[in-house]
Design a protein around this motif. Structure first.
Motif, PDB file in Angstrom:
ATOM      1  N   ASN A   1      14.478   6.586   0.499  1.00 62.86           N
ATOM      2  CA  ASN A   1      13.018   6.699   0.426  1.00 62.86           C
ATOM      3  C   ASN A   1      12.471   5.536  -0.396  1.00 62.86           C
ATOM      4  O   ASN A   1      12.917   5.301  -1.515  1.00 62.86           O
ATOM      5  CB  ASN A   1      12.648   8.035  -0.230  1.00 62.86           C
ATOM      6  N   LEU A   2      11.504   4.810   0.169  1.00 62.79           N
ATOM      7  CA  LEU A   2      10.996   3.613  -0.511  1.00 62.79           C
ATOM      8  C   LEU A   2       9.888   3.914  -1.515  1.00 62.79           C
ATOM      9  O   LEU A   2       9.369   3.001  -2.143  1.00 62.79           O
ATOM     10  CB  LEU A   2      10.477   2.607   0.517  1.00 62.79           C
ATOM     11  N   GLU A   3       9.533   5.171  -1.657  1.00 59.72           N
ATOM     12  CA  GLU A   3       8.448   5.515  -2.568  1.00 59.72           C
ATOM     13  C   GLU A   3       8.764   4.989  -3.971  1.00 59.72           C
ATOM     14  O   GLU A   3       9.863   5.185  -4.495  1.00 59.72           O
ATOM     15  CB  GLU A   3       8.262   7.032  -2.616  1.00 59.72           C
ATOM     16  N   GLY A   4       7.786   4.304  -4.568  1.00 61.88           N
ATOM     17  CA  GLY A   4       7.968   3.789  -5.931  1.00 61.88           C
ATOM     18  C   GLY A   4       8.717   2.472  -5.986  1.00 61.88           C
ATOM     19  O   GLY A   4       8.871   1.897  -7.050  1.00 61.88           O
ATOM     20  N   THR A   5       9.192   1.966  -4.838  1.00 58.58           N
ATOM     21  CA  THR A   5       9.849   0.655  -4.826  1.00 58.58           C
ATOM     22  C   THR A   5       8.786  -0.407  -4.556  1.00 58.58           C
ATOM     23  O   THR A   5       8.149  -0.377  -3.511  1.00 58.58           O
ATOM     24  CB  THR A   5      10.921   0.589  -3.724  1.00 58.58           C
TER      25      THR A   5
ATOM     26  N   ASP B   1       0.866  -1.169   0.000  1.00 59.80           N
ATOM     27  CA  ASP B   1       0.000   0.000   0.000  1.00 59.80           C
ATOM     28  C   ASP B   1       0.911   1.230   0.000  1.00 59.80           C
ATOM     29  O   ASP B   1       2.043   1.153   0.471  1.00 59.80           O
ATOM     30  CB  ASP B   1      -0.888  -0.030   1.253  1.00 59.80           C
ATOM     31  N   GLN B   2       0.412   2.323  -0.569  1.00 57.49           N
ATOM     32  CA  GLN B   2       1.239   3.525  -0.658  1.00 57.49           C
ATOM     33  C   GLN B   2       0.681   4.604   0.278  1.00 57.49           C
ATOM     34  O   GLN B   2      -0.529   4.775   0.357  1.00 57.49           O
ATOM     35  CB  GLN B   2       1.199   4.095  -2.084  1.00 57.49           C
ATOM     36  N   PRO B   3       1.547   5.326   0.996  1.00 58.76           N
ATOM     37  CA  PRO B   3       1.037   6.451   1.798  1.00 58.76           C
ATOM     38  C   PRO B   3       0.491   7.545   0.886  1.00 58.76           C
ATOM     39  O   PRO B   3       1.006   7.747  -0.211  1.00 58.76           O
ATOM     40  CB  PRO B   3       2.281   6.963   2.547  1.00 58.76           C
TER      41      PRO B   3
END
Lengths: 304, 365
Positions: B66-70, B53-55
């Motif tokens: 930053n793990l966004e998009g991983t 799930d994405q914040p």
């Protein structure tokens, strides 16, 4: 303890009303006709069709008048061997095409919103509500020379300098018809299997490093194999013995073994030979199923 | 630098704010627990760390990245699912080898590492079994071995013991603590079971309605709950309402409704000295109360008198419900191994209770 056997007997008696009717049905309408056909396949044809008597008077005593000639003919004449091989080939192609077409569709339905699943399944079986022959005649129109499809194809072929072809009355038409008729039999068992998959397994696979492709081949597909086998059997066996589809869509060079068998019973009036061909066909289907089971085992062992 | 940083993360599902501007840090090697009632946002937070799930806003940072998009498959984070999610068509060995194969580990490496992982969870003889041939506890261990075999930076555990019975649960808790110490992987554990949270964790974040109500060591969270929710959610707690009458240097005096006057210490988290006239409540765990037929309170103790209303004999302890003479009903717990214990109190027996001034603290509001 002493009354336990009696209780077991009572339990068995209680099951009878439930199990007896289907058992009786299968014996009467499946086992008995099959045995009749087994007998027929070793008899001689009657003078005007049907069968000649199995017991005859010969020089004063009664003897069995049976023969294996029908089987000898069925397996030795090249024309029949070719037809068996061709039918086998058509059935395999049909099964593979059905699988390739049905898999993504079944997956889509199984993973769609629960609200729409029943509706989508209904759409899959909707064609069954109209008559089989009518649907095949519809394909005769679709594939016919006057239809836009054939005209378009031939225009395209003409543009690249090739001879026009006939879509109808060709192996192509037979395969199209067989795939069309049998597709729901592949979709339903596949869907029944895929729908039961625990979605957490895919989450787990992804969490452990599997990409979408790996998740499919390592988790979804191996887990769906029982559905694949069931669907393949439901498509392959009837496709192997099909006669109506090749009759209507196949023309002369795309007849299958089913057409020949039908011919033996009707036009040729040689029931024994038709019955023998039927059993050879059954043997072919069994061998194919065994081969598929063996291949499936190999696949699973290789996946280890 | 913290191993994992959660910075101002929020996640909304329609009108429902599942995670509300949460920030926290988890250090390397820590056993960190998110605990709270269902719907508090703990599982959503876990799923966002795993990548399922994405914040909506905020960042999740692992080792400064930053793990966004991983996607989940590319994160060095593994999850142990509540249902274990073992692959039913693979043997135990194949299950454990799965993450190694996905990571393209060399074939000759896989066998020894799978064997080692099986050794770690004491299932060395079960490698050829299929998951359906194992007991619940064994499946649990396979799931752990599979998630740990390629040494992730972070192991997420989503209520992994929820499906086990009480006895097995306790045993698995001990095993989990040992395993975590052995492998040194950072654990983030999600549970709704406060007892489990207290037993396992180095630190606990108590969540409710998408926010962290309190983040502290288990003994602090239990002994000095920051607010009424935490006091009520973690264990059993007496919450005694009252009005501050006078403030002192280190402690102050309260007039507790239906109990009487008592000295108390300010909230140990906020450390704010309450002012006279302020209302709030005193939190006191039942086992912090002394209960006896007659007792003389020590100088640093408060006391009250009452009659036993009812009691629950639990074997190791007995819980007494006492009606105080001034009207309040309180709960006190007495270990049955208490020295000098000669008899149990019966319903209607007059008793005295006493508690240390610093046995609980004051929660304002």
């Amino acid at each position: 303890m002493a009354n336990q056997p009696a209780a077991g007997l009572r339990a068995r008696m209680a099951r009878w009303p439930v199990t007896a009717p289907p058992t009786l049905y299968l014996v009467l309408f499946f086992l008995v006709p099959t045995l009749i056909m087994v007998l027929a396949s070793i008899q001689y044809p009657g003078e005007f069709g049907g069968l000649s008597p199995i017991l005859i008077e010969d020089q004063g005593h009664t003897r069995l008048d049976i023969t294996l000639e029908n089987y000898q003919r069925a397996v030795s004449e090249t024309i029949y061997l070719q037809l068996f091989l061709k039918s086998l080939w058509y059935a395999i192609v049909t099964t593979v095409l059905c699988l390739v077409l049905a898999y993504p569709l079944s997956m889509m339905i199984a993973r769609s919103n629960k609200k729409y699943r029943d509706l989508l399944l209904l759409l899959v079986i909707l064609p069954f509500w109209s008559n089989f022959l009518i649907r095949i005649y519809a394909w005769m129109i679709i594939l016919g020379p006057q239809a836009a499809l054939a005209k378009g194809v031939n225009a395209a072929l003409g543009a690249v300098g090739m001879e026009p072809v006939s879509l109808l009355f060709s192996p192509f038409a037979v395969i199209v018809g067989l795939v069309y008729v049998h597709l729901p039999f592949m979709i339903l068992p596949l869907y029944a299997n895929l729908e039961k998959h625990d979605p957490t397994l895919l989450d787990a696979a992804q969490d452990l490093g599997a990409n979408a492709w790996q998740r499919f081949w390592k988790v979804t597909f191996p887990l769906s194999l029982p559905g694949v086998y069931a669907g393949a059997a439901l498509v392959f066996i009837p496709a192997l013995g099909a006669f109506a589809v090749p009759d209507l869509l196949g023309g002369t060079d795309a007849i299958m073994i089913g057409n020949v068998i039908k011919e033996q019973f009707r036009e040729a009036r040689d029931w024994p030979f038709g019955a023998a061909l039927s059993f050879v066909l059954m043997a072919v289907a069994l061998l194919a199923a065994l081969a598929a089971a063996w291949a499936g085992k190999r696949y699973q062992q290789q996946a280890d | 630098m913290a191993l994992l940083e959660i910075r101002n993360v929020s996640r909304r599902f329609g009108d429902f704010l599942a995670v509300d501007n949460v920030s926290l840090e988890v250090g390397a090697g820590e056993f960190f627990t998110l605990v709270g009632p269902s719907g508090c946002g703990k599982t959503t937070l876990l799923r966002m760390i795993a990548g399922f799930d994405q914040p909506d806003t905020g960042q999740i940072v692992l080792e400064g990245k930053n793990l966004e998009g991983t996607p989940p498959e590319a994160r060095n984070v593994h999850t142990v699912f509540q249902s274990y999610a073992l692959f039913p068509h693979m043997t135990v060995e194949q299950n454990i080898a799965f993450p190694l194969r996905m990571a393209k580990t060399a074939d000759d490496q896989i066998k020894p590492r799978v064997a080692e992982a099986l050794e770690d969870v004491r299932l060395a003889d079960k490698g050829k079994r299929y998951p359906h041939e194992l007991s619940g506890g064994q499946r649990q261990r396979v799931a752990l071995a599979r998630a740990l075999v390629n040494r992730p930076k972070l192991l997420l555990l989503d209520e992994p013991l929820a499906a086990l019975d009480a006895k097995l649960k306790e045993q698995m808790q001990l095993e989990l603590i040992e395993l975590q110490r052995e492998v040194g992987v950072t654990f983030i554990y999600v549970t709704h079971d406060q007892g489990e949270a207290l037993a396992l964790s180095h630190r606990i974040a108590v969540m409710n309605h998408g926010i962290i109500e309190q983040l502290d060591e288990p003994s602090k969270v239990y002994g000095f709950p920051k607010n009424r929710f935490v006091a009520d959610f973690i264990g059993t707690c007496n919450l005694w309402e009252g009005t501050v009458t006078s403030a002192g240097e280190r402690d102050f005096v309260l007039d507790l409704d239906g109990i009487g006057t008592a000295r108390a210490i300010p909230n140990t988290t906020t450390k704010a000295m309450p002012q006279p006239g302020q209302r709030g409540c005193l939190t006191l765990r039942p086992e912090k109360l002394r209960i006896a037929a007659d007792l003389a309170p020590l100088p640093e103790e408060n006391s009250a008198a009452g009659k036993v209303h009812d009691f629950l004999y639990l074997g190791d302890v007995t819980i007494y419900i006492v009606n105080l003479d001034q009207g309040a009903r309180i709960e006190a717990m007495l270990p049955n191994a208490a020295s000098g214990r000669t008899r149990f109190f019966e319903v209607g027996d007059p008793v005295k209770i006493a508690w240390r001034v610093d046995a609980g603290h004051f929660i304002d509001g």
